[in-house]
Design a protein around this motif. Sequence first.
Motif, short mmCIF file in Angstrom:
data_model
loop_
_atom_site.label_atom_id
_atom_site.label_comp_id
_atom_site.label_asym_id
_atom_site.label_seq_id
_atom_site.Cartn_x
_atom_site.Cartn_y
_atom_site.Cartn_z
N ILE A 3 2.31 1.67 -3.46
CA ILE A 3 1.31 2.20 -4.39
C ILE A 3 1.07 3.68 -4.13
O ILE A 3 0.95 4.47 -5.07
N ALA A 41 0.84 -1.21 0.00
CA ALA A 41 0.00 0.00 0.00
C ALA A 41 0.88 1.25 0.00
O ALA A 41 0.60 2.21 -0.73
N LEU A 56 -2.88 -4.77 -5.66
CA LEU A 56 -2.26 -4.72 -4.33
C LEU A 56 -1.64 -6.06 -3.98
O LEU A 56 -0.51 -6.11 -3.48
N TYR A 106 -7.65 0.29 -2.47
CA TYR A 106 -6.67 -0.17 -3.46
C TYR A 106 -7.30 -1.26 -4.30
O TYR A 106 -8.08 -2.07 -3.80
#
Length: 130
Positions: A29, A26, A57, A52
């Motif tokens: 990202i 996470a 993910l 997400y």
Amino acid sequence: MKNHFETVLKIFGNETIAKNMIYDAAVYIDENEVPVSRKSKIYFVEVDSKLYPTKYLLDVAVLLSKKSKVSDRIDQNSIEANRFFENLGFITLYKPELGDIQDEEYVSEKEGNQVLKIHKSRVGWAPPTI
């Protein structure tokens, strides 16, 4: 779908490592954004109050756990990815405004290399910006 959970969990080693890698994914990202080709309009997982795309993910978490620069995507569908996160205690969403996917039906039938997947959908929904 239980086999999917067990198969993916083996990649991480155990549930604690899997959860840690998901949090790391996470963060990755957040820093690098979701590529346009990997954005989802339907399936999401909530991590630290952010949404997400489930498959992306999980792919990033696996990639980070292998410490590899080459992404080997997991052979999975979105519902399997959502169920993986649910088994670890995460909240998953099917079109966030509509709630979770507990009642979602999934049908898959293989014929050689072809896969038939049937998903329920609702018209008039706009995807969130992630």
